[in-house]
Scaffold this active site. Structure first.
Site, PDB file in Angstrom:
ATOM      1  N   CYS A  78     -10.264  -4.664   0.004  1.00 22.51           N
ATOM      2  CA  CYS A  78     -11.217  -3.798  -0.048  1.00 22.51           C
ATOM      3  C   CYS A  78     -12.348  -3.915  -1.358  1.00 22.51           C
ATOM      4  O   CYS A  78     -11.953  -4.539  -2.193  1.00 22.51           O
ATOM      5  CB  CYS A  78     -10.898  -2.014  -0.161  1.00 22.51           C
ATOM      6  SG  CYS A  78     -10.207  -1.741  -1.586  1.00 22.51           S
TER       7      CYS A  78
ATOM      8  N   CYS B 175     -10.573  -3.095  -4.585  1.00 26.21           N
ATOM      9  CA  CYS B 175      -9.705  -4.190  -5.007  1.00 26.21           C
ATOM     10  C   CYS B 175     -10.353  -5.421  -5.426  1.00 26.21           C
ATOM     11  O   CYS B 175      -9.929  -6.073  -6.444  1.00 26.21           O
ATOM     12  CB  CYS B 175      -8.753  -4.350  -3.844  1.00 26.21           C
ATOM     13  SG  CYS B 175      -7.560  -2.862  -3.834  1.00 26.21           S
TER      14      CYS B 175
ATOM     15  N   CYS C  30      -3.830   0.636  -2.909  1.00 27.47           N
ATOM     16  CA  CYS C  30      -3.809  -0.535  -2.051  1.00 27.47           C
ATOM     17  C   CYS C  30      -2.682  -1.402  -2.640  1.00 27.47           C
ATOM     18  O   CYS C  30      -2.462  -1.367  -3.701  1.00 27.47           O
ATOM     19  CB  CYS C  30      -5.400  -1.006  -2.167  1.00 27.47           C
ATOM     20  SG  CYS C  30      -6.727  -0.136  -1.320  1.00 27.47           S
TER      21      CYS C  30
ATOM     22  N   ASN D 143       0.815  -1.113   0.040  1.00 31.75           N
ATOM     23  CA  ASN D 143      -0.102   0.021  -0.029  1.00 31.75           C
ATOM     24  C   ASN D 143       0.675   1.488   0.192  1.00 31.75           C
ATOM     25  O   ASN D 143       2.013   1.384   0.529  1.00 31.75           O
ATOM     26  CB  ASN D 143      -1.092  -0.050   1.094  1.00 31.75           C
ATOM     27  CG  ASN D 143      -0.339  -0.126   2.575  1.00 31.75           C
ATOM     28  OD1 ASN D 143       0.662  -0.812   2.640  1.00 31.75           O
ATOM     29  ND2 ASN D 143      -0.929   0.697   3.514  1.00 31.75           N
ATOM     30  N   ILE D 144       0.433   2.403  -0.670  1.00 26.58           N
ATOM     31  CA  ILE D 144       1.063   3.572  -1.001  1.00 26.58           C
ATOM     32  C   ILE D 144       0.120   4.861  -0.646  1.00 26.58           C
ATOM     33  O   ILE D 144      -0.691   4.948  -1.352  1.00 26.58           O
ATOM     34  CB  ILE D 144       1.797   3.744  -2.240  1.00 26.58           C
ATOM     35  CG1 ILE D 144       2.713   2.371  -2.412  1.00 26.58           C
ATOM     36  CG2 ILE D 144       2.545   4.990  -2.477  1.00 26.58           C
ATOM     37  CD1 ILE D 144       3.149   2.320  -4.141  1.00 26.58           C
TER      38      ILE D 144
ATOM     39  N   TYR E  34      -5.722  12.082   0.250  1.00 27.12           N
ATOM     40  CA  TYR E  34      -5.990  10.506   0.476  1.00 27.12           C
ATOM     41  C   TYR E  34      -6.455   9.872  -0.759  1.00 27.12           C
ATOM     42  O   TYR E  34      -5.830   8.726  -0.894  1.00 27.12           O
ATOM     43  CB  TYR E  34      -7.107  10.656   1.480  1.00 27.12           C
ATOM     44  CG  TYR E  34      -7.734   9.414   1.563  1.00 27.12           C
ATOM     45  CD1 TYR E  34      -6.871   8.495   2.525  1.00 27.12           C
ATOM     46  CD2 TYR E  34      -8.945   9.210   1.069  1.00 27.12           C
ATOM     47  CE1 TYR E  34      -7.428   7.164   2.955  1.00 27.12           C
ATOM     48  CE2 TYR E  34      -9.547   7.827   1.630  1.00 27.12           C
ATOM     49  CZ  TYR E  34      -8.798   6.852   2.234  1.00 27.12           C
ATOM     50  OH  TYR E  34      -9.484   5.524   2.493  1.00 27.12           O
TER      51      TYR E  34
ATOM     52  N   GLU F  53      -3.040  -4.681  -3.265  1.00 19.63           N
ATOM     53  CA  GLU F  53      -3.333  -5.503  -4.357  1.00 19.63           C
ATOM     54  C   GLU F  53      -3.321  -5.050  -5.414  1.00 19.63           C
ATOM     55  O   GLU F  53      -2.934  -5.508  -6.662  1.00 19.63           O
ATOM     56  CB  GLU F  53      -5.090  -6.046  -3.690  1.00 19.63           C
ATOM     57  CG  GLU F  53      -5.212  -6.651  -2.715  1.00 19.63           C
ATOM     58  CD  GLU F  53      -5.414  -5.582  -1.253  1.00 19.63           C
ATOM     59  OE1 GLU F  53      -5.937  -6.246  -0.123  1.00 19.63           O
ATOM     60  OE2 GLU F  53      -4.960  -4.627  -1.541  1.00 19.63           O
TER      61      GLU F  53
END
Length: 158
Positions: A109, A112, A75, A64-65, A70, A77
């Site tokens: 999520c 994803c 994510c 994750n980055i 925001y 994945e």
């Protein structure tokens, strides 16, 4: 011919011991653990690693980055998936996700789940979720279709 990692697991058998998994599944989980170490998450401090296996046996990893803006974050994945796709691999056959959560397993999520379902070679693939450890003790072994049973598709092949 794709390597088969594990057959579909019944709902009552979803939590598995790491040692019971096949070699390919263990390799995929370990790759996700390694990727997790590279997570950039200064805002949430929630590190996630993912690994995706494609039909030719290649493994692509991601973490994750986060970003101060925001919505610009990504994510683990989708990071792994984008790396595979950018290398021309669009036939996912398995995925592993590793994150630390005290009372459960971290699954992809909704965004994803839909993203991964788009590239499921046969409309489904195994998904392994676990916590970091060497080796992890327990693994949630499920499938992308179990997590997203009616994925959205224009392709009509799911």
């Amino acid at each position: 011919m794709p390597r088969v990692i594990v057959q579909k697991i019944n709902n009552d058998e979803q939590i598995r011991d790491f040692k019971e998994l096949g070699t390919d599944a263990k390799e995929l989980i370990k790759a996700a653990m390694d990727a997790r170490r590279n997570a950039y998450c200064p805002y949430s401090n929630f590190q996630v690693g993912a690994a995706i296996q494609t039909a030719d046996g290649s493994i692509y990893t991601g973490c994750n980055i986060e970003n101060g803006s925001y919505p610009a974050g990504i994510c683990a994945e989708r990071t792994a998936a984008c790396k595979a796709i950018s290398d021309g691999k669009r036939d996912f056959v398995a995925c592993a996700v590793v994150a630390q959560q005290e009372k459960g397993f971290t699954t992809p999520c909704g965004l994803c789940r839909q993203f991964l379902a788009e590239f499921a070679q046969q409309g489904d693939f195994p998904l392994y979720c676990t916590k970091p450890g060497c080796p992890p003790l327990k693994v949630l072994a499920t499938t992308i279709r179990d997590l997203l049973p009616r994925s959205f598709s224009f392709l009509g092949n799911k």
